[in-house]
Design an enzyme around this catalytic site. Structure first.
Site, PDB file in Angstrom:
ATOM      1  N   ALA A  56       0.799  -0.983   0.111  1.00 44.45           N
ATOM      2  CA  ALA A  56       0.177   0.061   0.136  1.00 44.45           C
ATOM      3  C   ALA A  56       0.815   1.225   0.030  1.00 44.45           C
ATOM      4  O   ALA A  56       0.671   2.200   0.601  1.00 44.45           O
ATOM      5  CB  ALA A  56      -1.047   0.019   1.081  1.00 44.45           C
ATOM      6  N   GLY A  57       1.872   1.202  -0.806  1.00 42.84           N
ATOM      7  CA  GLY A  57       2.819   2.542  -0.962  1.00 42.84           C
ATOM      8  C   GLY A  57       2.064   3.064  -2.423  1.00 42.84           C
ATOM      9  O   GLY A  57       0.907   2.794  -2.707  1.00 42.84           O
ATOM     10  N   GLY A  58       2.828   3.933  -2.705  1.00 41.44           N
ATOM     11  CA  GLY A  58       2.238   4.684  -4.089  1.00 41.44           C
ATOM     12  C   GLY A  58       1.576   3.898  -5.123  1.00 41.44           C
ATOM     13  O   GLY A  58       0.564   4.157  -5.459  1.00 41.44           O
ATOM     14  N   ALA A  59       2.313   2.794  -5.360  1.00 39.47           N
ATOM     15  CA  ALA A  59       1.811   1.900  -6.660  1.00 39.47           C
ATOM     16  C   ALA A  59       0.666   1.291  -6.356  1.00 39.47           C
ATOM     17  O   ALA A  59      -0.493   1.118  -7.003  1.00 39.47           O
ATOM     18  CB  ALA A  59       2.844   1.162  -7.104  1.00 39.47           C
ATOM     19  N   GLY A  60       0.587   0.479  -5.149  1.00 38.49           N
ATOM     20  CA  GLY A  60      -0.408  -0.111  -4.490  1.00 38.49           C
ATOM     21  C   GLY A  60      -1.874   0.680  -4.426  1.00 38.49           C
ATOM     22  O   GLY A  60      -2.902   0.251  -4.615  1.00 38.49           O
ATOM     23  N   PHE A  77      15.898  18.868 -11.877  1.00 37.76           N
ATOM     24  CA  PHE A  77      16.400  17.715 -11.199  1.00 37.76           C
ATOM     25  C   PHE A  77      17.264  16.939 -12.256  1.00 37.76           C
ATOM     26  O   PHE A  77      17.517  17.351 -13.558  1.00 37.76           O
ATOM     27  CB  PHE A  77      15.282  16.778 -11.105  1.00 37.76           C
ATOM     28  N   GLN A 115      20.602   1.640  -8.196  1.00 39.56           N
ATOM     29  CA  GLN A 115      20.863   3.034  -7.768  1.00 39.56           C
ATOM     30  C   GLN A 115      21.889   3.582  -6.631  1.00 39.56           C
ATOM     31  O   GLN A 115      21.265   3.081  -5.487  1.00 39.56           O
ATOM     32  CB  GLN A 115      19.784   3.985  -8.332  1.00 39.56           C
ATOM     33  N   HIS A 119      22.368   6.885  -4.643  1.00 39.47           N
ATOM     34  CA  HIS A 119      22.123   8.081  -4.957  1.00 39.47           C
ATOM     35  C   HIS A 119      23.271   8.756  -4.351  1.00 39.47           C
ATOM     36  O   HIS A 119      24.020   8.410  -3.332  1.00 39.47           O
ATOM     37  CB  HIS A 119      20.924   8.269  -3.815  1.00 39.47           C
ATOM     38  N   LEU A 166      18.545   9.698   3.258  1.00 45.29           N
ATOM     39  CA  LEU A 166      18.553  10.413   2.073  1.00 45.29           C
ATOM     40  C   LEU A 166      18.514  11.982   2.175  1.00 45.29           C
ATOM     41  O   LEU A 166      17.821  12.540   3.070  1.00 45.29           O
ATOM     42  CB  LEU A 166      17.365  10.172   1.116  1.00 45.29           C
ATOM     43  N   THR A 183      17.707  14.860  -0.592  1.00 43.92           N
ATOM     44  CA  THR A 183      17.233  14.935  -2.219  1.00 43.92           C
ATOM     45  C   THR A 183      18.033  15.570  -3.030  1.00 43.92           C
ATOM     46  O   THR A 183      18.721  16.466  -2.702  1.00 43.92           O
ATOM     47  CB  THR A 183      15.843  15.525  -2.047  1.00 43.92           C
ATOM     48  N   GLU A 184      17.907  15.263  -4.184  1.00 42.90           N
ATOM     49  CA  GLU A 184      18.800  15.677  -5.411  1.00 42.90           C
ATOM     50  C   GLU A 184      18.080  17.223  -5.626  1.00 42.90           C
ATOM     51  O   GLU A 184      18.719  17.899  -6.354  1.00 42.90           O
ATOM     52  CB  GLU A 184      18.454  14.910  -6.588  1.00 42.90           C
ATOM     53  N   ARG A 193      22.305  10.423 -11.899  1.00 43.75           N
ATOM     54  CA  ARG A 193      22.790   9.978 -10.583  1.00 43.75           C
ATOM     55  C   ARG A 193      24.105   8.939 -10.558  1.00 43.75           C
ATOM     56  O   ARG A 193      24.821   9.229  -9.951  1.00 43.75           O
ATOM     57  CB  ARG A 193      21.616   9.337  -9.892  1.00 43.75           C
ATOM     58  N   HIS A 242      20.127   3.158  -2.975  1.00 45.92           N
ATOM     59  CA  HIS A 242      18.869   3.960  -2.960  1.00 45.92           C
ATOM     60  C   HIS A 242      17.576   3.093  -3.838  1.00 45.92           C
ATOM     61  O   HIS A 242      16.484   3.166  -3.246  1.00 45.92           O
ATOM     62  CB  HIS A 242      19.030   5.336  -3.554  1.00 45.92           C
ATOM     63  N   ARG A 262      18.001   5.083 -13.336  1.00 41.62           N
ATOM     64  CA  ARG A 262      16.684   5.764 -13.274  1.00 41.62           C
ATOM     65  C   ARG A 262      17.048   7.250 -12.959  1.00 41.62           C
ATOM     66  O   ARG A 262      18.061   7.645 -12.242  1.00 41.62           O
ATOM     67  CB  ARG A 262      15.927   5.189 -11.897  1.00 41.62           C
ATOM     68  N   LEU A 299       8.473   8.269  -8.742  1.00 41.24           N
ATOM     69  CA  LEU A 299       7.155   8.556  -8.079  1.00 41.24           C
ATOM     70  C   LEU A 299       6.205   8.492  -9.414  1.00 41.24           C
ATOM     71  O   LEU A 299       4.939   8.191  -9.294  1.00 41.24           O
ATOM     72  CB  LEU A 299       7.112   9.912  -7.770  1.00 41.24           C
TER      73      LEU A 299
END
Lengths: 597, 236
Positions: free
Chosen positions: A15-19, A119, A240, A242, A252, A254-255, A286, A353, A398, A404
């Site tokens: 149940a993260g973003g994709a789920g 980015f 990857q 990071h 982390l 962020t970039e 990256r 990462h 990536r 995301l």
């Protein structure tokens, strides 16, 4: 053991973003759906994403999906499938705008549109200059996104099974997928979730490495379950690193910090990225930045008493910009590096990462395997999206903000495919085999009965150290070969782990032992696939495949422009072609070229 | 910093074998790199794998490892070990049923969160592009949307302890105001109706424990005050 059976139209694991994005599609279409998640949905690791989500909205600089597609294919070092990449870049505006409509609190431009920042690796006009493509909610984009998606699912009455850990994939004699077995943490009880469709959205397995930005829960559960059930894993050698994990802590940064103007400096204060990427400098891709940093450190230009890190400097930015655009980063730097970035630079090192490889899927979210001469034959009833899947849009490397985007586009796409297959009557509830839960029950019984075994902590630590040493930012033939051998031994030891805690109630030890089984599959896949790939491409760079006129950057397209497939059974490798052909006639294939930034 | 030993007193209860909860005295040797309370708990687990607590991101954004630390609620991953007096006393979050050790049943907490309809309501047809919102209007959401649902605030609130089924609690009310404050949301009246009740909103007596413990530095009391203002303004 008594095993309860529950029946659904569809079961989503994770149940993260994709789920959550997939669940929304199913709930709104009225399918009876169960979402299994080992943590409360808003605790999923999407929450930790910081810098933004890519979409060529063009709110602050001119932009279009063609440029985004070019950057993504180039970023992937041409290992990404161009049909899936075209699909993702074209869909980006739609899925990001949808999120805004769901209530996601994006930052705003002066005219009220979604705020976008530059980015790494994202450019305008095919590599000419940085572009503002990353749609951001301060430096908490993942948090804002995950909460907005969860909230929308509350509205849609999605049925969650919170703190249920999926154990094994159920396949029948035809190889079709019929659901999963899962354990409820609170009671320790095992159930079968029998469904017409099963969607994996279980995230990555960054915890195979010693130094990782990833959460404790990122143990590759779906990837491990798929591998044990005979599904090959694609391109697992590509991990990857990071560039900016906090030195020591791994947390982390962020970039987006470099997107807002941050600069990487070595021990003499030099902005060294100018030497490695004259055009995009600190905003190169990256893999390029991580290698440059590692080279600086290896050649003695690292910072600190042990010369083991470089510095990320934003002291030249106004405190106002930092407080407004990077407030979370400031908190993290103070908490985990002990520095206030308004006043002093942050010590950083490349840190594991993201898993570019995973369960092979197509752009519709269907899991595909080689069968009867077709390298991409869909497995009936099985779908996957997000970091656990390999569509493949990220190929060998990536771009930041594309993860995301990946989970939104392919979470939605997998959901749409299931809804279509359901409505057309193509999805059927096939009868469960009598032994559907046997594998899971045997694993649990083994753990309960094991004596004189090693601790899960010790075996896990050995795995993480081995992966760190043998499959890091730069790879060496002898280390890879040794690594294959060592991981084989560690995998044997993992079969004899012992837990002291035998309680039925919320048994963390049991959960960690089961997670280790999944991590081990991922680690084996990684090291075996990496040892075999005798070229340098994207994040996989070998000392014995240097930059030559025939093989630019060490990339050997004649022999290695192909996807790896690793099978757990027999530790066996196979390969399949990369799709260099876009999905539509709207765009020409992006021709192979040497990657420079 | 070299190796050091840290003393703990930890609430233990496994309903599968313990008749009742007890406090366990235990010590652990830390490595120089162990800085946060969570690092120490992970070391403890390596020694005793029955020590049970939730954890995930270890950087203060997932909200899993909230617990009562030397009498005050906080996140283990954001608490410096060296800032704590020893023995470090760890208990589960107060006011919620204990499942095991430091793991509480958060059902009631999430029920209250869900009760405020935590989603944007806008019934106009969705435009092709994003709905516009000025940077100033967007800024109204700062200090509201960052909540990680760790429950440190609600479980430190005496009003929530007494009436967890009737009082929404600081976390839920912070979320309620997050939607009331959003210029894109059109459900203001229904949201206020939903809170106009002697308990749901008005059990807040501005004790401000919530503000004191929030690991993200948020201020639910201020948000609650703003909801009360909206109620008053609506009435006149």
């Amino acid at each position: 053991m008594n095993v309860a059976k529950r029946t659904f139209d569809a079961v989503i694991v994770g149940a993260g973003g994709a789920g959550l994005r997939a669940a929304l599609q199913l709930s709104e279409a009225g399918l009876k759906t169960a979402v299994l998640t080992k943590v409360f949905p808003t605790r999923s690791h999407t929450v930790a994403a910081q810098g933004g989500v890519a979409a060529s909205l063009g709110n602050s600089t001119e932009d279009n999906w063609h440029w985004h597609m070019y950057d993504t294919v180039k970023g992937s070092d041409w290992l990404g499938d161009q049909d899936a990449i075209e699909f993702m870049c074209k869909k980006a505006n739609e899925v990001v705008v949808e999120l805004e409509h769901y209530g996601m609190p994006f930052d705003r431009t002066d005219n009220g549109k979604i705020y976008q920042r530059p980015f790494g690796g994202h450019s305008m006009n095919y590599g000419q200059a940085p572009v503002m493509r990353s749609c951001a909610a301060a430096d908490r984009t993942g948090h804002a996104m995950l909460h907005a998606l969860y909230q929308r699912n509350v509205r849609a009455n999605t049925q969650f099974f919170v703190e249920w850990m999926a154990l094994d994939l159920i396949r029948d004699a035809d190889g079709d997928v019929l659901g999963v077995t899962a354990m409820e943490m609170e009671t320790g009880e095992v159930s079968i979730f029998h469904a017409k469709a099963t969607i994996f959205a279980t995230g990555g397995a960054g915890r195979i490495y010693y130094s990782s930005t990833n959460a404790f829960i990122n143990t590759g559960d779906g990837v491990g379950m798929a591998a044990r059930a005979g599904i090959p894993l694609e391109d697992m050698e590509f991990w990857q690193f990071h560039p900016t994990g906090v030195a020591g802590a791994g947390v982390l940064i962020t970039e987006g910090v470099r997107g807002e103007g941050g600069i990487l400096r070595n021990s003499s204060g030099e902005r060294f990225m100018e030497r490695y990427a004259p055009n995009l400098k600190d905003l190169a891709s990256r893999d390029v930045v991580s290698r440059a940093m590692t080279t600086e450190i290896n050649e003695g230009r690292g910072c600190g008493p042990d010369k083991d890190h470089v510095l990320l400097d934003i002291t030249h930015l106004s405190p106002d910009t930092i407080m407004k655009r990077l407030p979370g980063i400031r908190e993290i730097a103070i908490q985990f590096a002990g520095v206030d970035p308004i006043k002093a630079p942050i010590p950083v090192v490349p840190t594991c990462h993201y898993q570019m490889g995973g369960i092979p899927t197509n752009y519709k979210g269907q899991v595909v395997v080689p069968k009867d001469g077709n390298p991409n034959s869909p497995v009936a009833g099985f779908y996957a999206a997000g970091e656990c899947a390999c569509a493949s849009v990220h190929g060998a490397n990536r771009l930041g903000t594309n993860s995301l985007l990946d989970l939104l586009v392919f979470g939605k796409s997998a959901g749409e495919t299931v809804v279509e297959d359901f409505k057309s009557g193509q999805l059927k509830l096939k009868p469960l085999p009598a032994d559907a839960a046997d594998v899971s029950l045997a694993r649990l019984a083994r753990l309960d009965g094991q004596t004189n075994g090693e601790s899960v902590f010790d075996v896990g630590l050995e795995m993480r150290r081995t992966m760190q040493k043998h499959a890091g930012v730069f790879r060496f033939d002898n280390l890879l070969k040794e690594g294959v051998q060592k991981m084989g031994e560690i995998a044997e030891r993992a079969k004899r782990t012992e837990i002291k805690d035998k309680s039925k109630v919320w048994n963390v030890a049991r959960m960690e032992a089961l997670e280790l089984d999944n991590l081990i599959e991922v680690a084996r896949a990684t090291i075996v696939s990496a040892e075999a790939r005798k070229e340098s491409r994207g994040a996989h760079v070998r000392d014995d495949a240097p930059d030559t006129p025939e093989n630019p950057n060490g990339r050997d397209d004649a022999n290695w422009l192909k996807h790896t497939l690793w099978y757990s059974e027999g530790n066996r490798l196979d390969y399949k072609p990369v799709n260099l052909k876009p999905l539509s006639d709207d765009v020409e294939p992006i021709a192979l070229a040497k990657r420079t930034y | 910093m070299t190796k050091r030993t840290v003393q703990f007193k930890i609430y233990r209860y496994d309903p599968d074998k313990d008749e009742k909860p007890y406090m366990q005295d235990i010590s652990v040797e830390l490595e120089a790199s162990d800085k946060k309370l969570l690092d120490a708990l992970v070391r403890l687990r390596a020694k005793d794998d029955s020590m049970s607590f939730r954890r995930s991101c270890r950087e203060g954004v997932c909200g899993s490892d909230a617990m009562n630390i030397n009498g005050k609620n906080g996140l283990a991953c954001l608490t410096d070990i060296d800032s704590l007096q020893q023995p470090i006393t760890l208990r589960p979050l107060p006011g919620l049923p204990v499942i095991r050790d430091l793991i509480v049943d958060m059902t009631q907490f999430f029920k209250q969160y869900h009760s405020i309809k935590p989603y944007l309501v806008n019934n106009e047809p969705a435009p092709e592009r994003e709905r516009l919102q000025s940077p100033e209007d967007r800024e109204e959401l700062n200090g509201l949307y960052e909540c990680i649902l760790c429950a440190c605030c609600s479980t430190s609130c005496p009003s929530f302890w007494w009436n967890p089924d009737k009082f929404v609690g600081p976390a839920g009310l912070l979320a309620a105001y997050r939607f009331l404050a959003d210029t894109r949301d059109q459900d203001t009246n229904a949201r206020l109706d939903n809170l106009e009740d002697p308990y749901r909103l008005f059990r807040c007596h501005t004790i401000m424990n919530c503000v004191d413990v929030c690991p993200k530095g948020l201020n639910p009391t201020r948000a609650i005050g703003k909801i009360k203002d909206m109620m008053v303004r609506r009435a006149i």
